[in-house]
Design an enzyme around this catalytic site. Sequence first.
Site, PDB file in Angstrom:
ATOM      1  N   GLU A 260       0.770  -0.971  -0.022  1.00 13.35           N
ATOM      2  CA  GLU A 260      -0.004  -0.038  -0.021  1.00 13.35           C
ATOM      3  C   GLU A 260       0.662   1.268  -0.101  1.00 13.35           C
ATOM      4  OE1 GLU A 260      -3.004  -0.126   3.246  1.00 13.35           O
ATOM      5  OE2 GLU A 260      -3.671  -1.888   2.386  1.00 13.35           O
ATOM      6  N   HIS A 278      -8.311   1.283   1.501  1.00  8.26           N
ATOM      7  CA  HIS A 278      -8.103   1.218   3.074  1.00  8.26           C
ATOM      8  C   HIS A 278      -8.892   2.216   3.782  1.00  8.26           C
ATOM      9  CE1 HIS A 278      -5.111  -0.256   6.082  1.00  8.26           C
ATOM     10  NE2 HIS A 278      -6.157  -0.260   6.667  1.00  8.26           N
TER      11      HIS A 278
END
Length: 525
Positions: A260, A278
């Site tokens: 990420e 997220h």
Amino acid sequence: MPKVLISDKMDPKAAQIFRERGVEVDEITGKTPEELIAIIGEYDGLAIRSSTKVTKAILAAATNLKVIGRAGIGVDNVDIPAASAQGVVVMNTPFGNSITTAEHAIALMFALARQLPEADASTQAGKWEKNRFMGVELTAKTLGLIGAGNIGGIVADRALGLRMKVIAYDPFLSPERAVELGVEKVELDELLARADFITLHTPLTDQTRNILSAENLAKTKKGVRIINCARGGLIDEAALKAGLDSGHIGGAALDVFVEEPAKTNPLFGTPNFVSTPHLGASTDEAQVNVAIQVAEQMSDYLMSGGVTNALNVPSLSAEEAPRLKPYMALAEKLGSLVGQLTTGSIARISIHTEGAAAELNQKPMVSAVLAGFLRTQTDTVNMVNAPLLAKERGMEVREVRTEREGDYHTLLRVSVKTDAGERSVAGTLFGDAAPRLVELFGVKIEADLAGHMLYVVNEDAPGFIGRLGTLLGTGGVNIGTFHLGRRSAGGEAVLLLSIDEALTPDLLAQVRALAGVKTAMGLAF
């Protein structure tokens, strides 16, 4: 007046609380690591979210820093060992965004069931493809929870309200807690075979990494739909894509990824795949909650020394700390030992103190035992939230004091009740208050618990120690200390060896293959 830096964007109520409680605060966000290093030295506290990376270099420059507060649960962006070595308390807010994350999982489940993202894109493109998007109902479907703690329990409650059947796999979920939640406790293979939907709510640890591996995904029901709002790395992403491409997996929705920000990923563009960046904790209510909580916790610590939700220190008064410190070190090691050696659900854990230990405040020792025990399964436990996490898992915690001395001046015993019966370990303090194991599952054995260790249960027979030593030597493993205990001559023996490095899986398999070995495990402290 203590001074705090808020280095990430946070709800304004955080700064307001700091000022109301007598703490000076600066809100300076978006700084590069180099810019943060230049200013961090003047602050007593650092309030962050996920953007700021608190590295060794930043900590080295933070000469006045006393506390780091993370508004949220994950602390992957904080070098906790370095902070601990520097005497900096690291706090998080583990329960402020639980409802938000659970609701996001439910939202993604609906999105998969009714193919909402694809149907939206098709409709806005003017196609009106009613027959293409034939979804499924959630009612009467089976939801499989992997992890039934705080967030998983909320998801279960919401799913039951949707008239779903909920089954759960969680090594710490007791039968009593499962009944309370209204779920059926099952083993992982059964969950994989039965679930129409699977949602994950477990931290990323060595035990849970790739829990949905290619092998486990192959065991799932054809057409299963999978949701992950917990941590990237719980699912083998390549295997997930293969399952989607083959049609074995009916759909997947991920809010978290191995890497990420996930700017590129092989899963992107795959049919029946839904993704979000997220967002699990991203609602207005959750952000307000965690901002308020982190400001309150940090203010309490800076102004009065109160410690709440700390990841690296126990909740202790200044007067108790020096005397309790060695007992807590012993308690945590014993908890970790029994946690590493015990499998299956734990119905009860008992902490029994004898002699001098029985005269002290029991709560920190109990919390230390629970933290050591639970840390073998979860990466967010600390000595403050360990009792709550144990309660959520339905574990009964018993405290027993015996003020009279037994064989030792002071003794701490940790017992767990499992499906296989009661098992216990015991330890004491030797010499300069050094923690020492003195009993392991009924076998008298004295050992220091530190670093990498090898635990072996074997038939007590001539030549075994030599064969084991030869095998480890051939494998390049150096033995630091060697501890032996046995129930009787020729019966069952227990070995605890401290070794310089962890055994490789291949070498551990060779140890298990030695004649007479009943159990062999690597331990770490």
